[in-house]
Design a protein around this motif. Structure first.
Motif, PDB file in Angstrom:
ATOM      1  N   MET A   1       0.840  -1.199   0.000  1.00 46.17           N
ATOM      2  CA  MET A   1       0.000   0.000   0.000  1.00 46.17           C
ATOM      3  C   MET A   1       0.874   1.249   0.000  1.00 46.17           C
ATOM      4  O   MET A   1       1.857   1.337   0.737  1.00 46.17           O
ATOM      5  CB  MET A   1      -0.920   0.012   1.221  1.00 46.17           C
ATOM      6  N   ILE A   2       0.538   2.197  -0.849  1.00 44.09           N
ATOM      7  CA  ILE A   2       1.316   3.432  -0.971  1.00 44.09           C
ATOM      8  C   ILE A   2       1.170   4.280   0.286  1.00 44.09           C
ATOM      9  O   ILE A   2       0.071   4.474   0.812  1.00 44.09           O
ATOM     10  CB  ILE A   2       0.844   4.258  -2.183  1.00 44.09           C
ATOM     11  N   GLU A   3       2.304   4.792   0.793  1.00 42.29           N
ATOM     12  CA  GLU A   3       2.296   5.773   1.877  1.00 42.29           C
ATOM     13  C   GLU A   3       2.550   7.142   1.265  1.00 42.29           C
ATOM     14  O   GLU A   3       3.681   7.442   0.853  1.00 42.29           O
ATOM     15  CB  GLU A   3       3.368   5.446   2.917  1.00 42.29           C
ATOM     16  N   PHE A   4       1.523   7.971   1.194  1.00 43.35           N
ATOM     17  CA  PHE A   4       1.687   9.305   0.629  1.00 43.35           C
ATOM     18  C   PHE A   4       2.539  10.172   1.552  1.00 43.35           C
ATOM     19  O   PHE A   4       2.465  10.077   2.778  1.00 43.35           O
ATOM     20  CB  PHE A   4       0.324   9.959   0.416  1.00 43.35           C
ATOM     21  N   GLY A   5       3.352  11.001   0.926  1.00 43.02           N
ATOM     22  CA  GLY A   5       4.200  11.902   1.692  1.00 43.02           C
ATOM     23  C   GLY A   5       5.416  11.237   2.285  1.00 43.02           C
ATOM     24  O   GLY A   5       6.100  11.837   3.121  1.00 43.02           O
ATOM     25  N   PHE A  48       9.823   8.918  -3.553  1.00 39.08           N
ATOM     26  CA  PHE A  48       8.943   9.708  -2.699  1.00 39.08           C
ATOM     27  C   PHE A  48       7.644   9.919  -3.461  1.00 39.08           C
ATOM     28  O   PHE A  48       7.649  10.361  -4.616  1.00 39.08           O
ATOM     29  CB  PHE A  48       9.593  11.048  -2.367  1.00 39.08           C
ATOM     30  N   VAL A  49       6.519   9.585  -2.811  1.00 34.78           N
ATOM     31  CA  VAL A  49       5.207   9.659  -3.478  1.00 34.78           C
ATOM     32  C   VAL A  49       4.330  10.680  -2.755  1.00 34.78           C
ATOM     33  O   VAL A  49       4.190  10.634  -1.528  1.00 34.78           O
ATOM     34  CB  VAL A  49       4.505   8.288  -3.472  1.00 34.78           C
ATOM     35  N   TYR A  50       3.751  11.589  -3.524  1.00 31.40           N
ATOM     36  CA  TYR A  50       2.861  12.587  -2.934  1.00 31.40           C
ATOM     37  C   TYR A  50       1.836  13.042  -3.967  1.00 31.40           C
ATOM     38  O   TYR A  50       1.983  12.778  -5.168  1.00 31.40           O
ATOM     39  CB  TYR A  50       3.642  13.784  -2.403  1.00 31.40           C
ATOM     40  N   ILE A  51       0.793  13.691  -3.483  1.00 26.02           N
ATOM     41  CA  ILE A  51      -0.241  14.245  -4.359  1.00 26.02           C
ATOM     42  C   ILE A  51      -0.036  15.742  -4.433  1.00 26.02           C
ATOM     43  O   ILE A  51       0.043  16.430  -3.400  1.00 26.02           O
ATOM     44  CB  ILE A  51      -1.647  13.914  -3.816  1.00 26.02           C
ATOM     45  N   ASP A  52       0.079  16.265  -5.647  1.00 29.79           N
ATOM     46  CA  ASP A  52       0.335  17.701  -5.795  1.00 29.79           C
ATOM     47  C   ASP A  52      -0.965  18.506  -5.737  1.00 29.79           C
ATOM     48  O   ASP A  52      -2.055  17.956  -5.511  1.00 29.79           O
ATOM     49  CB  ASP A  52       1.108  17.982  -7.090  1.00 29.79           C
ATOM     50  N   LEU A 117      -0.543  15.239   6.317  1.00 36.89           N
ATOM     51  CA  LEU A 117      -1.424  14.989   5.187  1.00 36.89           C
ATOM     52  C   LEU A 117      -2.808  15.535   5.506  1.00 36.89           C
ATOM     53  O   LEU A 117      -3.342  15.289   6.592  1.00 36.89           O
ATOM     54  CB  LEU A 117      -1.519  13.490   4.889  1.00 36.89           C
ATOM     55  N   ASP A 118      -3.386  16.261   4.553  1.00 32.41           N
ATOM     56  CA  ASP A 118      -4.741  16.769   4.769  1.00 32.41           C
ATOM     57  C   ASP A 118      -5.766  15.684   4.448  1.00 32.41           C
ATOM     58  O   ASP A 118      -5.409  14.531   4.195  1.00 32.41           O
ATOM     59  CB  ASP A 118      -4.984  18.054   3.962  1.00 32.41           C
ATOM     60  N   GLU A 119      -7.038  16.038   4.443  1.00 31.09           N
ATOM     61  CA  GLU A 119      -8.101  15.044   4.250  1.00 31.09           C
ATOM     62  C   GLU A 119      -8.060  14.405   2.860  1.00 31.09           C
ATOM     63  O   GLU A 119      -8.653  13.341   2.629  1.00 31.09           O
ATOM     64  CB  GLU A 119      -9.482  15.683   4.485  1.00 31.09           C
ATOM     65  N   ASN A 120      -7.336  15.041   1.922  1.00 35.34           N
ATOM     66  CA  ASN A 120      -7.216  14.485   0.569  1.00 35.34           C
ATOM     67  C   ASN A 120      -5.848  13.859   0.323  1.00 35.34           C
ATOM     68  O   ASN A 120      -5.462  13.625  -0.824  1.00 35.34           O
ATOM     69  CB  ASN A 120      -7.481  15.588  -0.468  1.00 35.34           C
ATOM     70  N   ASN A 121      -5.127  13.604   1.418  1.00 36.22           N
ATOM     71  CA  ASN A 121      -3.780  13.004   1.358  1.00 36.22           C
ATOM     72  C   ASN A 121      -2.755  13.896   0.677  1.00 36.22           C
ATOM     73  O   ASN A 121      -1.695  13.425   0.252  1.00 36.22           O
ATOM     74  CB  ASN A 121      -3.812  11.634   0.655  1.00 36.22           C
ATOM     75  N   ARG A 122      -3.058  15.185   0.581  1.00 36.57           N
ATOM     76  CA  ARG A 122      -2.063  16.118   0.069  1.00 36.57           C
ATOM     77  C   ARG A 122      -1.183  16.584   1.227  1.00 36.57           C
ATOM     78  O   ARG A 122      -1.672  16.831   2.328  1.00 36.57           O
ATOM     79  CB  ARG A 122      -2.738  17.321  -0.594  1.00 36.57           C
ATOM     80  N   ILE A 123       0.106  16.695   0.970  1.00 38.19           N
ATOM     81  CA  ILE A 123       1.036  17.052   2.030  1.00 38.19           C
ATOM     82  C   ILE A 123       1.101  18.569   2.183  1.00 38.19           C
ATOM     83  O   ILE A 123       1.083  19.323   1.199  1.00 38.19           O
ATOM     84  CB  ILE A 123       2.435  16.453   1.771  1.00 38.19           C
ATOM     85  N   ALA A 124       1.127  19.033   3.415  1.00 37.62           N
ATOM     86  CA  ALA A 124       1.200  20.457   3.718  1.00 37.62           C
ATOM     87  C   ALA A 124       2.019  20.627   4.999  1.00 37.62           C
ATOM     88  O   ALA A 124       2.443  19.653   5.628  1.00 37.62           O
ATOM     89  CB  ALA A 124      -0.201  21.050   3.884  1.00 37.62           C
ATOM     90  N   ALA A 125       2.249  21.877   5.376  1.00 38.33           N
ATOM     91  CA  ALA A 125       3.065  22.175   6.555  1.00 38.33           C
ATOM     92  C   ALA A 125       2.253  22.952   7.578  1.00 38.33           C
ATOM     93  O   ALA A 125       1.291  23.648   7.242  1.00 38.33           O
ATOM     94  CB  ALA A 125       4.302  22.983   6.153  1.00 38.33           C
TER      95      ALA A 125
END
Length: 277
Positions: A1-5, A48-52, A117-125
């Protein structure tokens, strides 16, 4: 399973039109953003896997300065209607939303943040570290080695983030080196208190051992410089630390001991080895 971020090990599933595609499991094929990576179908890559911001899944072999669930000190590179953007080592800068900010944002200034990760699996600070970092720590033992991120200076000393997860305290009278916010250092759990809070220390070396070690350093430096150095117990702490990496208190104890042993002479502007006139 992919781990985002975070970093993932994925297999090359296809190569076509000079593009590498990775097996993303339930997500299907993920295009590798890097164009100069070599590899054949069946090879594994650490990516490294993330959603832009466009909700596209991105995979890259470039390792960012921080991953999801980590604390980092990152530079503000631009400001916009969406918030501030931080340099995290990838082509697309990292968003620090207005709702996650503390104080005024200034381009070029570095801020201490925790990536999430936010509710949409997008990475933020986020600068709201207390929302993520816990006061009560578990599974630590006295003397255990840890990684520390230096945070705010307090009346007691410095708050530090332990292993990206817990708050701990470095006490002022046990700090023998300059520290700055955002600095990453190695340290130790000095004590796990009854309330599960952590007291920290940068070195497990006992005070007497530190003085003895400094005495040997002083003698070695004196020999190297012809028997004389322009430092005394009245010298600025910064000069003493730059030379011997110890506090002024330790330095004074060390030269005091050497003087009593009649191995050095303390002069007005420096110290001299006995017999090196």
């Amino acid at each position: 399973m992919i781990e985002f971020g975070k970093l993932n090990t994925l297999t090359i599933s296809n190569r076509r039109d000079n593009q590498i595609y990775l097996d993303g499991g339930e997500l299907g094929e993920i295009a590798l953003a890097d164009k100069d990576v070599k590899g054949q179908v069946g090879d594994s890559l650490r990516v490294f896997v993330y959603i832009d911001g466009k909700n596209q899944t991105i995979a890259t072999t470039v390792i960012p300065k921080a991953q999801a669930d980590e604390v980092a000190c990152l530079k503000v590179v631009s400001l916009s209607h969406a918030g501030a953007f931080l340099d995290w080592g990838l082509p697309k800068d990292l968003l620090l939303p207005f709702s996650e900010q503390k104080g005024k944002m200034v381009e070029g200034r570095s801020v201490l943040v925790r990536l999430f990760l936010d509710e949409n699996n997008r990475i933020a600070a986020s600068m709201l570290l207390d929302d993520f970092i816990q006061d009560e720590a578990f599974y630590y033992k006295d003397g255990q080695a840890v990684t520390l991120m230096i945070a705010d200076e307090t009346e007691l000393g410095f708050k530090a983030v332990v292993d990206h997860k817990y708050w701990g305290v470095l006490y002022k009278n046990e700090i023998f080196q300059p520290l700055r916010r955002g600095q990453v250092v190695s340290g130790f759990i000095k004590k796990v208190r009854p309330d599960r809070k952590l007291d920290l220390i940068l070195s497990q070396e006992k005070y007497g051992q530190k003085v003895d070690g400094t005495s040997e350093k002083i003698l070695a430096v004196l020999e190297k410089h012809g028997g004389y150095i322009g430092l005394t117990d009245k010298s600025p702490p910064e000069m003493i630390y730059d030379t011997f990496a110890v506090s002024k208190k330790v330095f004074k104890q060390a030269i005091g001991g050497l003087y009593k042993q009649r191995r050095i002479v303390i002069e007005d502007n420096g110290i001299r080895l006995v017999g090196k006139d």
